[in-house]
Each structure stands twice: as C-alpha cells, then as structure tokens.
Scaffold this motif. Structure first.
Motif, short mmCIF file in Angstrom:
data_model
loop_
_atom_site.label_atom_id
_atom_site.label_comp_id
_atom_site.label_asym_id
_atom_site.label_seq_id
_atom_site.Cartn_x
_atom_site.Cartn_y
_atom_site.Cartn_z
N ALA A 13 0.97 -1.16 -0.12
CA ALA A 13 0.07 -0.10 -0.01
C ALA A 13 0.98 1.23 0.03
O ALA A 13 0.55 2.04 -0.58
CB ALA A 13 -0.91 -0.10 1.10
N LEU A 14 1.84 1.13 0.78
CA LEU A 14 2.82 2.38 0.81
C LEU A 14 3.76 2.58 -0.52
O LEU A 14 3.82 3.84 -1.15
CB LEU A 14 4.05 2.16 1.86
N ALA A 15 3.74 1.37 -1.17
CA ALA A 15 4.79 1.27 -2.22
C ALA A 15 3.92 2.03 -3.45
O ALA A 15 4.41 2.73 -4.39
CB ALA A 15 5.13 0.12 -2.70
N SER A 16 2.58 1.84 -3.45
CA SER A 16 1.58 2.20 -4.45
C SER A 16 1.52 3.61 -4.28
O SER A 16 1.07 4.35 -5.14
CB SER A 16 0.08 1.79 -3.98
N LEU A 17 1.92 4.38 -3.22
CA LEU A 17 2.08 5.97 -3.03
C LEU A 17 3.40 6.29 -3.37
O LEU A 17 3.51 7.60 -3.24
CB LEU A 17 1.48 6.09 -1.62
N GLY A 18 4.36 5.35 -3.63
CA GLY A 18 5.36 5.84 -4.02
C GLY A 18 6.58 5.70 -3.01
O GLY A 18 7.94 5.77 -3.14
N LEU A 19 6.28 5.10 -1.98
CA LEU A 19 7.13 4.93 -0.73
C LEU A 19 7.57 3.46 -1.10
O LEU A 19 6.95 2.45 -0.34
CB LEU A 19 6.39 5.16 0.50
N THR A 20 8.92 3.21 -1.48
CA THR A 20 9.17 1.92 -1.80
C THR A 20 10.32 1.27 -0.97
O THR A 20 10.60 0.32 -1.08
CB THR A 20 9.63 1.75 -3.14
N GLU A 21 10.98 2.21 -0.29
CA GLU A 21 12.14 1.91 0.74
C GLU A 21 12.00 2.33 2.04
O GLU A 21 11.87 3.71 1.95
CB GLU A 21 13.45 2.17 -0.04
N TRP A 22 12.15 1.62 3.02
CA TRP A 22 12.02 2.10 4.60
C TRP A 22 13.51 2.22 4.80
O TRP A 22 14.24 1.38 5.13
CB TRP A 22 11.25 1.05 5.09
N TYR A 61 8.32 11.13 1.08
CA TYR A 61 8.96 10.04 0.63
C TYR A 61 7.79 9.39 -0.53
O TYR A 61 8.25 8.25 -1.28
CB TYR A 61 9.11 8.93 1.73
N THR A 62 6.65 10.04 -0.51
CA THR A 62 5.61 9.53 -1.56
C THR A 62 5.56 10.13 -2.55
O THR A 62 6.11 11.60 -2.72
CB THR A 62 4.19 9.66 -0.88
N ASP A 63 4.61 9.94 -3.77
CA ASP A 63 4.51 10.82 -4.77
C ASP A 63 3.29 11.80 -4.65
O ASP A 63 2.29 11.91 -5.21
CB ASP A 63 3.93 10.06 -5.99
N ASN A 64 3.73 12.69 -3.56
CA ASN A 64 2.79 13.92 -2.98
C ASN A 64 1.33 13.17 -2.76
O ASN A 64 0.28 13.81 -2.94
CB ASN A 64 2.68 14.91 -3.95
N ALA A 65 1.43 12.03 -2.05
CA ALA A 65 0.38 11.50 -1.43
C ALA A 65 -0.46 12.47 -0.17
O ALA A 65 0.24 13.04 0.24
CB ALA A 65 0.31 10.10 -0.87
N SER A 66 -1.83 12.61 -0.38
CA SER A 66 -2.58 13.08 0.90
C SER A 66 -2.20 12.42 1.96
O SER A 66 -1.93 11.39 2.19
CB SER A 66 -4.09 13.06 0.69
#
Length: 205
Positions: free
Chosen positions: A24-33, A61-66
């Motif tokens: 779910a986080l990766a779908s927002l652009g956050l792919t690496e912790w 770290y996301t693609d400007n997610a809300s």
C-alpha cells in the motif's frame, strides 16, 4: 509457579499483514524504508511525535500523497481480531494477572478500535489489569525499561511471569530479566494453544 502473563498485541491477538502495508505504501511511491523512516516510526511509537507529524514526515517520500491516503496505507496491514481469542482471554483472566505490553502507535490503535467497535475493544481491555502501549509510556520493547515499567508499577516477579510475544528480540530481552517466555510462531501457533503446548499448566495459578 506462574501467576502473571504479559501479552504482546500484534500477531498475538490481532492479525497483521506487513506485506499488505508495504504494498500500500509502495503504491503511493514509498518503496524503501530507510533509517530516517525507522527513526520516525520509533518517535511515533514512543510518543515523541504525533500521528499527524508522523504522516507529514512520510509525505515527502511519497508521490505527493495526501495525509489521509498515507494513513490508510499505514493501516493496510491491520487485519482482524478473531472472537475466539477474546473468549480465551476472558477465561484466562479468571486465573491469572494479565497485562498488555505492546509496541504500537495511535494510528494503529485508532484503526483497531474503529474496526472492532466499542463493545469488543472494551471487553478486550477489561481482561487486563493494565494496558500499556509504547506511545503512551514513552518506551518500547526490547528496551529493558519497558519491562521494568511493569515490574516497578505492579509488583511483578519476573520468575513468576510469562511473556508472550512473537518477536525474538523481545522475548530474549525479557528472558534476560528473568521472565519465562513463549515466542509465539506466527502462522503456525495461536495464543489459544497456551495450555495445549504446555507452556504453563492451566491449574498453575
């Protein structure tokens, strides 16, 4: 003889799915912790920062997610809490002193309480002499301060106390302090097997 049991929450009572959260986080652009995000999570879990501050910290770290989308993704790994586990706990509470000691955050607890409903989570919390969430006491397992918090506030004797947790570093730390431990194997063991596996005998209290 054991007269007290200290339980973890995630993957002991409530089921979690870290893969679903990661996806779910990766779908927002956050792919690496990374280490910075690890520190941010620690600050959330120890009450240093608020839920909103945490979500804002993830946002770059996301693609400007809300913030709402990030919150939903963060909660994607929180799954169900089977009723049979609550019923088991309610029976157990008649024979043992019970405590909950969980590394968690207010976002996940809000999700659990919302999904389960007031009647269910109230019944759950009432099984325990005291519920301790890391974000409320300011310290996380496996820091020995988390265990000492219980010992000092409730006159607990580690040698007469069983800690049930699914993380090895948590059970190792407790064992070093003299606790009896059961490292529950997620997927192959269930907390309701406590007596079937002869971790402690039912009539020991």
């Amino acid at each position: 003889m054991v007269n007290t049991i200290v339980f973890d929450f995630g993957d002991v009572f409530i089921n979690k799915n870290s893969k679903a959260k990661d996806e779910a986080l990766a779908s927002l652009g956050l792919t690496e912790w990374n280490e910075d995000l690890e520190e941010l999570e620690k600050q959330l879990e120890t009450g240093v920062i608020s839920a909103k501050e945490f979500l804002k910290g993830l946002q770059p770290y996301t693609d400007n997610a809300s913030l709402e989308a990030i919150k939903e993704a963060w909660n994607a790994g929180i799954e169900n809490f089977p009723l049979y586990r609550l019923e088991f706990l309610q029976k157990l509470a008649t024979s043992y002193r019970l405590f909950l000691l969980s590394n968690t955050d207010p976002i996940h607890i809000e999700k659990f309480e919302h999904d389960s409903g007031a009647s269910f989570y109230s019944d759950f919390y009432q099984c325990f002499e005291k519920v301790y969430f890391s974000h409320e006491i300011g310290i996380r397992k496996p820091d020995e301060g988390a265990y000492n918090y219980l010992i000092n506030n409730h006159d607990i004797q580690p040698k007469r106390t069983l800690l049930v947790d699914d993380k090895k570093f948590n059970t190792d730390a407790a064992e070093a302090l003299g606790f009896k431990v059961w490292r529950l194997q997620k997927g192959s063991e269930d907390v309701t097997e406590l007596f079937d596996k002869k971790i402690i005998p039912f009539n020991e209290a």
